[in-house]
Design a protein around this motif. Structure first.
Motif, mmCIF file in Angstrom:
data_model
loop_
_atom_site.group_PDB
_atom_site.id
_atom_site.type_symbol
_atom_site.label_atom_id
_atom_site.label_comp_id
_atom_site.label_asym_id
_atom_site.label_seq_id
_atom_site.Cartn_x
_atom_site.Cartn_y
_atom_site.Cartn_z
ATOM 1 N N PHE A 67 0.841 -1.201 0.000
ATOM 2 C CA PHE A 67 0.000 0.000 0.000
ATOM 3 C C PHE A 67 0.875 1.249 0.000
ATOM 4 O O PHE A 67 1.786 1.392 0.822
ATOM 5 C CB PHE A 67 -0.926 0.007 1.214
ATOM 6 N N PHE A 68 0.579 2.139 -0.920
ATOM 7 C CA PHE A 68 1.349 3.376 -1.078
ATOM 8 C C PHE A 68 1.302 4.221 0.197
ATOM 9 O O PHE A 68 2.328 4.748 0.643
ATOM 10 C CB PHE A 68 0.795 4.155 -2.271
ATOM 11 N N MET A 69 0.117 4.367 0.795
ATOM 12 C CA MET A 69 -0.016 5.186 2.003
ATOM 13 C C MET A 69 0.823 4.636 3.149
ATOM 14 O O MET A 69 1.441 5.387 3.897
ATOM 15 C CB MET A 69 -1.492 5.275 2.419
ATOM 16 N N VAL A 70 0.841 3.322 3.274
ATOM 17 C CA VAL A 70 1.612 2.692 4.352
ATOM 18 C C VAL A 70 3.105 2.900 4.129
ATOM 19 O O VAL A 70 3.857 3.218 5.067
ATOM 20 C CB VAL A 70 1.275 1.187 4.424
ATOM 21 N N SER B 108 6.022 1.304 -4.542
ATOM 22 C CA SER B 108 4.727 0.973 -3.935
ATOM 23 C C SER B 108 3.577 1.639 -4.675
ATOM 24 O O SER B 108 2.486 1.063 -4.783
ATOM 25 C CB SER B 108 4.719 1.390 -2.460
ATOM 26 N N LEU B 109 3.809 2.851 -5.214
ATOM 27 C CA LEU B 109 2.750 3.534 -5.965
ATOM 28 C C LEU B 109 2.433 2.780 -7.254
ATOM 29 O O LEU B 109 1.255 2.587 -7.605
ATOM 30 C CB LEU B 109 3.178 4.969 -6.280
ATOM 31 N N VAL B 110 3.475 2.321 -7.949
ATOM 32 C CA VAL B 110 3.257 1.548 -9.178
ATOM 33 C C VAL B 110 2.521 0.251 -8.859
ATOM 34 O O VAL B 110 1.554 -0.121 -9.553
ATOM 35 C CB VAL B 110 4.606 1.262 -9.870
ATOM 36 N N VAL C 238 -1.286 -0.778 -10.236
ATOM 37 C CA VAL C 238 -1.504 -2.004 -11.007
ATOM 38 C C VAL C 238 -2.489 -2.924 -10.282
ATOM 39 O O VAL C 238 -3.434 -3.457 -10.886
ATOM 40 C CB VAL C 238 -0.171 -2.724 -11.263
ATOM 41 N N ALA C 239 -2.277 -3.099 -8.959
ATOM 42 C CA ALA C 239 -3.162 -3.971 -8.186
ATOM 43 C C ALA C 239 -4.588 -3.432 -8.167
ATOM 44 O O ALA C 239 -5.559 -4.196 -8.286
ATOM 45 C CB ALA C 239 -2.633 -4.111 -6.761
ATOM 46 N N PHE C 240 -4.732 -2.117 -8.031
ATOM 47 C CA PHE C 240 -6.071 -1.518 -7.991
ATOM 48 C C PHE C 240 -6.796 -1.715 -9.318
ATOM 49 O O PHE C 240 -7.982 -2.062 -9.344
ATOM 50 C CB PHE C 240 -5.966 -0.035 -7.657
ATOM 51 N N LEU C 241 -6.083 -1.501 -10.441
ATOM 52 C CA LEU C 241 -6.729 -1.628 -11.748
ATOM 53 C C LEU C 241 -7.179 -3.062 -11.998
ATOM 54 O O LEU C 241 -8.306 -3.302 -12.469
ATOM 55 C CB LEU C 241 -5.770 -1.166 -12.839
#
Length: 612
Positions: free
Chosen positions: A24-27, A50-52, A56-59
């Motif tokens: 997770f990007f926020m974490v 983590s942002l990438v 990808v995971a979200f999409l």
């Protein structure tokens, strides 16, 4: 799982494995902030990776869970409602919030009605997103908004209640729900799978990082950060527990795993990776060493607009002999990052960052600085042409950006503005608006900088950024490496026809320094005299003083004849010239004994304190 004799179709176990694999990007942003490496090479690498992965995971998850899976099941309403929610969020709510923000003047406070309207919009988005099971929709909405002034508004209004009250309560409630009585011998097998997943992620990150040439220590620290879990995982576990996806046993094991695994490994990053190692092991550059290369590289830091007049006057004082040989100057504009927990710090030249949201959200502030620097180019006919860098980072890590720019550009002298602003000499109010975060940054830079450092205490006219004719610069030379560095730097002022330069050497009859120290001081003085020979605007004077009282008298007598005083920061504690002036009574130890005395309200001229 077959070897451990676990149920292959256990949905809760599947969710645990997927959750361990997610990043997770926020974490990650929160972790690099906690260990103080947010604007280092490691911090930027971790946040970018983590942002990438998050995108990808979200999409993929969004396409499968909200479109493909419902369509296969014959449910066409859920995809339409989900897509409609995002369309409403980005086409209606986002422009509405930006329109409301536009009514807040720069540096002003948002109206309560405007803040309530923004809060109501966010809560409405969260309500509709929950109906379609989109728990991260509010996060996506937040990162689509301009950072300033919204981050400052939310930080001011909500940070205290969310960080100090709601989040601790949330963590305590989920901790109370942990049921240790539900654990059984089978729980060890589940924990073994979680440990294998965490170490798989750790070694996968480590190997791939080293394959692409990342240093071992950096790769180890990156692997720990990527394998660590955080508050998003706890929230997800709580949601799964309420929905009945995870059993009490599984949620308890998962919470214990996150607590011990992250709590034990994440602090190791502070010991494995130190950003200062990158520039602390190199040969340090100084003003004296610049004579070997023939080029003096100066870096001027700008914390806020009030720093500009003093910095601009100092830049105009750098007057080269010809326009074809300009003095290389770098202007580093430092913008504090308030929402540091979920934001990526930025450090880049101005031309690379102008199209970024971080620049657009600080557009007016950046443009005023750009215009001021352009005016310097015009007034010096191109002799001074500063490179403009922008740094957006939290105060706690800002010194890393300053030192990195200094190291990468082979800077010889780094100029830092004083942390407080001078009001008016005639009003005897002294300094106002002291900034403790800026003071802490200055102290960290003094300890870690790979070059010489000068702290500029500006007492000039805030409405006048031009260098007046007959500008008087005086250096008080006592002895030592800092004074030698300051003397070498003031040589540059001798080329400016507007400046009258005076060197006042404060000597003592009683010798307290070593012969080697006296020899080096004499070499520095003789070298200065040789460079400034036949220059009528440069004068040299020796004054005999026996203690700090006599030194103070000399300074008081000359106070009306000085516009800028240049002094060294450190002097031998046993030198007679400062006898009776103790470092223990200094209000500003970062200025040294002599600098701390000159910054008192008794004097009204600007000061540049140099540390070699």
């Amino acid at each position: 799982m077959k070897i451990l004799k676990l149920n292959l179709h256990d949905e809760g176990l599947e969710m645990m494995i997927i959750l361990i694999a997610k990043t997770f990007f926020m974490v990650t942003c929160n972790h690099v902030n906690e260990v103080g490496v947010s604007n280092s090479e490691l911090g930027r690498l971790a946040c970018t990776v983590s942002l990438v992965l998050d995108i990808v995971a979200f999409l993929f998850n969004f396409a499968w869970e909200n479109i493909t899976k419902p369509v296969i099941a014959g449910d066409y309403w859920h995809p339409l409602m989900t897509i409609g929610t995002y369309i409403l969020m980005f086409t209606v709510c986002r422009p509405l919030v930006i329109y409301i923000i536009s009514y807040t003047p720069e540096g002003g406070h948002v109206k309560e009605t405007h803040f309530l309207a923004i809060l109501l919009t966010v809560l409405s988005i969260h309500f509709f997103s929950l109906q379609v099971h989109q728990f991260l929709a509010v996060f996506l909405f937040g990162i689509s908004l301009p950072e300033e002034p919204l981050s400052s508004i939310l930080h001011e209004k909500l940070d205290a209640i969310t960080s100090s009250l709601l989040f601790p309560l949330f963590s305590a409630v989920y901790g109370i729900r942990a049921d240790f009585n539900s654990l059984n011998p089978n729980s060890f097998k589940i924990e073994l799978i979680l440990i294998m997943g965490a170490f798989g992620k750790f070694f996968g990150t480590l190997v791939s990082s080293m394959v692409f040439g990342v240093h071992l220590r950096t790769a180890l620290a990156l692997s720990i950060i990527m394998a660590s879990r955080g508050f998003i995982s706890l929230i997800t576990i709580g949601q799964y527990r309420l929905q009945g996806v995870m059993s009490r046993e599984q949620s308890t094991i998962m919470q214990m795993h996150i607590l011990f695994f992250t709590g034990a490994l994440l602090p190791l990053v502070r010991h494995i990776y130190k950003p200062s190692t990158r520039y602390s092991t190199v040969i340090r550059q100084g003003v004296i060493t610049s004579s070997e290369t023939g080029t003096l590289q100066v870096l001027s830091c700008i914390f806020k607009e009030e720093n500009l007049p003093g910095i601009l006057r100092l830049l105009q004082a750098f007057h080269p002999s010809t326009e074809k040989n300009p003095i290389p100057v770098i202007a580093l504009q430092l913008i504090p990052l308030n929402a540091a927990g979920v934001s990526v710090p930025i450090l880049a030249p101005l031309h690379e960052i102008q199209s970024s949201p971080a620049y657009r959200s600080n557009l007016s502030r950046c443009n005023r600085t750009v215009n001021a620097l352009v005016s310097v180019v015009r007034k010096t006919n191109g002799a001074i042409h500063p490179q403009h860098y922008i740094s957006v980072s939290p105060y706690t890590a800002m010194h890393n950006d300053i030192c990195n720019v200094s190291h990468d550009n082979h800077v010889n002298l780094l100029v830092l503005p004083f942390h407080a602003q001078w009001t008016d000499y005639n009003s005897s109010k002294g300094f106002q608006d002291p900034s403790q975060p800026i003071r802490d940054v200055n102290k960290m830079v003094l300890d870690m900088a790979p070059c010489s450092v000068g702290i500029l205490v500006d007492r000039g006219d805030q409405n006048l950024a031009n260098l007046n004719d007959g500008y008087r610069v005086v250096i008080f030379f006592i002895g030592g490496v800092d004074d030698q560095e300051a003397l070498a730097f003031t040589t540059i002022f001798a080329n400016n026809p507007r400046i009258r330069l005076s060197v006042v050497r404060l000597k003592s009859i009683t010798k307290t320094q070593s012969n080697n120290g006296d020899c080096e001081d004499n070499v520095a003085i003789n070298s200065f005299k040789l460079r400034c020979v036949d220059n009528e605007r440069v004068s040299f004077e020796e004054v005999i003083v026996n203690d700090g009282g006599e030194t103070t008298n000399v300074l008081v007598k000359m106070k009306d004849e000085i516009d800028l005083a240049v002094v060294g920061r450190y002097h031998d504690p046993g030198c007679n010239q400062l006898l009776g002036l103790s470092d223990r009574w200094c209000d500003y130890p970062e200025l040294g004994t002599l600098g701390d005395m000159l910054v008192s309200s008794e004097f009204g001229f600007s000061i540049l304190v140099v540390q070699e």
